[in-house]
Design an enzyme around this catalytic site. Structure first.
Site, PDB file in Angstrom:
ATOM      1  N   ARG A   1     -93.313 -24.112 -55.379  1.00 49.66           N
ATOM      2  CA  ARG A   1     -93.828 -25.222 -56.198  1.00 49.66           C
ATOM      3  C   ARG A   1     -94.058 -26.486 -55.394  1.00 49.66           C
ATOM      4  O   ARG A   1     -94.849 -27.348 -55.767  1.00 49.66           O
ATOM      5  CB  ARG A   1     -92.840 -25.540 -57.333  1.00 49.66           C
ATOM      6  CG  ARG A   1     -92.586 -24.409 -58.288  1.00 49.66           C
ATOM      7  CD  ARG A   1     -91.382 -24.719 -59.150  1.00 49.66           C
ATOM      8  NE  ARG A   1     -90.175 -24.870 -58.341  1.00 49.66           N
ATOM      9  CZ  ARG A   1     -89.001 -25.317 -58.833  1.00 49.66           C
ATOM     10  NH1 ARG A   1     -88.905 -25.670 -60.098  1.00 49.66           N
ATOM     11  NH2 ARG A   1     -87.956 -25.417 -58.035  1.00 49.66           N
TER      12      ARG A   1
ATOM     13  N   GLN B   1     -82.880 -54.542 -58.832  1.00 51.68           N
ATOM     14  CA  GLN B   1     -84.312 -54.725 -59.043  1.00 51.68           C
ATOM     15  C   GLN B   1     -85.055 -53.679 -58.231  1.00 51.68           C
ATOM     16  O   GLN B   1     -84.646 -53.337 -57.124  1.00 51.68           O
ATOM     17  CB  GLN B   1     -84.737 -56.135 -58.610  1.00 51.68           C
ATOM     18  CG  GLN B   1     -86.210 -56.460 -58.842  1.00 51.68           C
ATOM     19  CD  GLN B   1     -86.525 -57.934 -58.585  1.00 51.68           C
ATOM     20  OE1 GLN B   1     -85.811 -58.817 -59.035  1.00 51.68           O
ATOM     21  NE2 GLN B   1     -87.591 -58.184 -57.855  1.00 51.68           N
TER      22      GLN B   1
ATOM     23  N   ASN C   1     -89.009 -52.808 -56.874  1.00 46.47           N
ATOM     24  CA  ASN C   1     -90.374 -53.316 -56.704  1.00 46.47           C
ATOM     25  C   ASN C   1     -91.272 -52.226 -56.125  1.00 46.47           C
ATOM     26  O   ASN C   1     -90.793 -51.328 -55.418  1.00 46.47           O
ATOM     27  CB  ASN C   1     -90.402 -54.504 -55.726  1.00 46.47           C
ATOM     28  CG  ASN C   1     -89.524 -55.650 -56.169  1.00 46.47           C
ATOM     29  OD1 ASN C   1     -89.278 -55.843 -57.348  1.00 46.47           O
ATOM     30  ND2 ASN C   1     -89.040 -56.417 -55.208  1.00 46.47           N
TER      31      ASN C   1
ATOM     32  N   ARG D   1     -97.822 -56.693 -44.610  1.00 47.68           N
ATOM     33  CA  ARG D   1     -96.945 -57.461 -45.511  1.00 47.68           C
ATOM     34  C   ARG D   1     -95.683 -57.841 -44.739  1.00 47.68           C
ATOM     35  O   ARG D   1     -94.945 -56.989 -44.273  1.00 47.68           O
ATOM     36  CB  ARG D   1     -96.590 -56.647 -46.760  1.00 47.68           C
ATOM     37  CG  ARG D   1     -97.798 -56.298 -47.641  1.00 47.68           C
ATOM     38  CD  ARG D   1     -97.365 -55.520 -48.881  1.00 47.68           C
ATOM     39  NE  ARG D   1     -98.491 -55.089 -49.686  1.00 47.68           N
ATOM     40  CZ  ARG D   1     -98.977 -55.758 -50.735  1.00 47.68           C
ATOM     41  NH1 ARG D   1     -98.436 -56.903 -51.089  1.00 47.68           N
ATOM     42  NH2 ARG D   1     -99.995 -55.266 -51.429  1.00 47.68           N
TER      43      ARG D   1
ATOM     44  N   HIS E   1     -90.668 -60.716 -43.961  1.00 48.44           N
ATOM     45  CA  HIS E   1     -89.965 -61.364 -45.054  1.00 48.44           C
ATOM     46  C   HIS E   1     -88.457 -61.210 -44.901  1.00 48.44           C
ATOM     47  O   HIS E   1     -87.973 -60.165 -44.488  1.00 48.44           O
ATOM     48  CB  HIS E   1     -90.377 -60.749 -46.397  1.00 48.44           C
ATOM     49  CG  HIS E   1     -91.840 -60.874 -46.692  1.00 48.44           C
ATOM     50  ND1 HIS E   1     -92.526 -59.957 -47.451  1.00 48.44           N
ATOM     51  CD2 HIS E   1     -92.750 -61.807 -46.319  1.00 48.44           C
ATOM     52  CE1 HIS E   1     -93.796 -60.317 -47.551  1.00 48.44           C
ATOM     53  NE2 HIS E   1     -93.962 -61.432 -46.863  1.00 48.44           N
TER      54      HIS E   1
ATOM     55  N   LYS F   1     -82.489 -54.358 -48.957  1.00 48.77           N
ATOM     56  CA  LYS F   1     -83.542 -53.504 -49.499  1.00 48.77           C
ATOM     57  C   LYS F   1     -83.415 -52.086 -48.958  1.00 48.77           C
ATOM     58  O   LYS F   1     -83.046 -51.888 -47.797  1.00 48.77           O
ATOM     59  CB  LYS F   1     -84.929 -54.027 -49.088  1.00 48.77           C
ATOM     60  CG  LYS F   1     -85.265 -55.422 -49.560  1.00 48.77           C
ATOM     61  CD  LYS F   1     -86.586 -55.864 -48.941  1.00 48.77           C
ATOM     62  CE  LYS F   1     -86.896 -57.313 -49.284  1.00 48.77           C
ATOM     63  NZ  LYS F   1     -88.085 -57.804 -48.563  1.00 48.77           N
TER      64      LYS F   1
ATOM     65  N   HIS G   1     -88.134 -58.154 -42.414  1.00 50.84           N
ATOM     66  CA  HIS G   1     -88.780 -56.857 -42.549  1.00 50.84           C
ATOM     67  C   HIS G   1     -90.258 -57.034 -42.862  1.00 50.84           C
ATOM     68  O   HIS G   1     -90.654 -57.992 -43.542  1.00 50.84           O
ATOM     69  CB  HIS G   1     -88.092 -56.086 -43.694  1.00 50.84           C
ATOM     70  CG  HIS G   1     -88.814 -54.859 -44.116  1.00 50.84           C
ATOM     71  ND1 HIS G   1     -89.697 -54.848 -45.184  1.00 50.84           N
ATOM     72  CD2 HIS G   1     -88.791 -53.597 -43.623  1.00 50.84           C
ATOM     73  CE1 HIS G   1     -90.174 -53.629 -45.326  1.00 50.84           C
ATOM     74  NE2 HIS G   1     -89.650 -52.853 -44.399  1.00 50.84           N
TER      75      HIS G   1
ATOM     76  N   TYR H   1     -89.306 -50.511 -53.189  1.00 49.71           N
ATOM     77  CA  TYR H   1     -88.183 -51.297 -52.665  1.00 49.71           C
ATOM     78  C   TYR H   1     -87.066 -51.296 -53.707  1.00 49.71           C
ATOM     79  O   TYR H   1     -87.259 -51.789 -54.821  1.00 49.71           O
ATOM     80  CB  TYR H   1     -88.558 -52.760 -52.433  1.00 49.71           C
ATOM     81  CG  TYR H   1     -89.889 -53.041 -51.793  1.00 49.71           C
ATOM     82  CD1 TYR H   1     -89.969 -53.505 -50.474  1.00 49.71           C
ATOM     83  CD2 TYR H   1     -91.069 -52.904 -52.504  1.00 49.71           C
ATOM     84  CE1 TYR H   1     -91.200 -53.799 -49.907  1.00 49.71           C
ATOM     85  CE2 TYR H   1     -92.299 -53.191 -51.936  1.00 49.71           C
ATOM     86  CZ  TYR H   1     -92.355 -53.645 -50.636  1.00 49.71           C
ATOM     87  OH  TYR H   1     -93.568 -53.931 -50.073  1.00 49.71           O
TER      88      TYR H   1
ATOM     89  N   ASP I   1     -98.444 -65.141 -45.959  1.00 47.41           N
ATOM     90  CA  ASP I   1     -98.014 -64.446 -44.743  1.00 47.41           C
ATOM     91  C   ASP I   1     -98.807 -64.912 -43.529  1.00 47.41           C
ATOM     92  O   ASP I   1     -98.254 -65.073 -42.431  1.00 47.41           O
ATOM     93  CB  ASP I   1     -98.157 -62.939 -44.912  1.00 47.41           C
ATOM     94  CG  ASP I   1     -97.091 -62.341 -45.822  1.00 47.41           C
ATOM     95  OD1 ASP I   1     -96.124 -63.037 -46.157  1.00 47.41           O
ATOM     96  OD2 ASP I   1     -97.236 -61.171 -46.201  1.00 47.41           O
TER      97      ASP I   1
END
Length: 201
Positions: A23, A47, A49, A59, A62, A72, A119, A132, A169
């Site tokens: 499968r 949380q 994301n 990205r 941060h 994270k 990161h 995240y 950024d």
């Protein structure tokens, strides 16, 4: 799962064990008890994301202004990314050290990024989706944005063309500026926070 500490202390690459049949496959991306034992601390998840990116989207970098910021667990659930973690904790014996990893949906590998580290990632395919799992809810005004092209870091983005970036950024500050203005997290404060977390487990 197989857990390996990176060249950046307090960051880990996590490879799941897959069960494959006709499968497809099944694997556990996150199991709190096992991962907490492997890295020596609990990881409260408050949380979740998702980001969806076109190819050549960058990205980051941060982080947070606080030692007790946001940890994270980063996973690429569709497509592929070049993921980079950097130690910019002032006073750290590995200050300025980074590690780059390819994360993709096929491997299911994830990266744990502790509080105080920075990161970022580069999307290597169109329609790349990154998940995240975050240890704290987002608090406006606590985010630290660092120029991913700062020559002081010399990160191996290996870009064929100019990347797609947000205005925030693209206009992020240099490492030197963040250091001079006292915005970088303190290494000893981070260690104290990690120790406090271990005391709650």
């Amino acid at each position: 799962m197989k857990v390996r500490e990176m060249a950046v202390p307090d960051a880990f690459r996590i490879t799941p064990h897959k069960f494959t049949d006709s499968r497809g496959n099944f694997y556990e991306s996150f199991r709190h008890g096992e991962l907490a034992e492997e890295i020596g601390r609990p990881i409260p998840i408050t949380q979740v994301n998702y980001s969806v990116s076109r190819k050549n989207t960058l990205r980051g970098l941060h982080g947070t202004l606080l030692a007790s910021g946001q940890a994270k667990i980063v996973c690429c659930v569709r497509g592929a990314v070049l993921d980079i973690v950097v130690d910019l904790r002032t006073g750290s014996p590995t200050y300025g050290v980074y590690e780059a990893n390819r994360l993709d949906a096929e491997s299911g590998d994830t990266v744990f990024v502790a509080e105080g580290l920075v990161h970022g990632f580069l999307a290597l395919t169109d329609d790349t989706c990154v998940s995240y799992l975050c240890s704290t809810e987002f608090v406006p005004g606590t985010q630290l944005d660092i120029d991913p092209f700062d020559p002081e870091l010399n990160l191996p983005w290996d870009l064929p063309d100019a990347p797609l970036m947000s205005a925030k950024d693209a206009g992020a500050m240099s490492v030197a500026r963040a250091r001079e203005t006292g915005l970088l997290p303190d290494y000893e404060a981070c260690l104290a926070y990690y120790a406090a977390l271990r005391g709650t487990s």
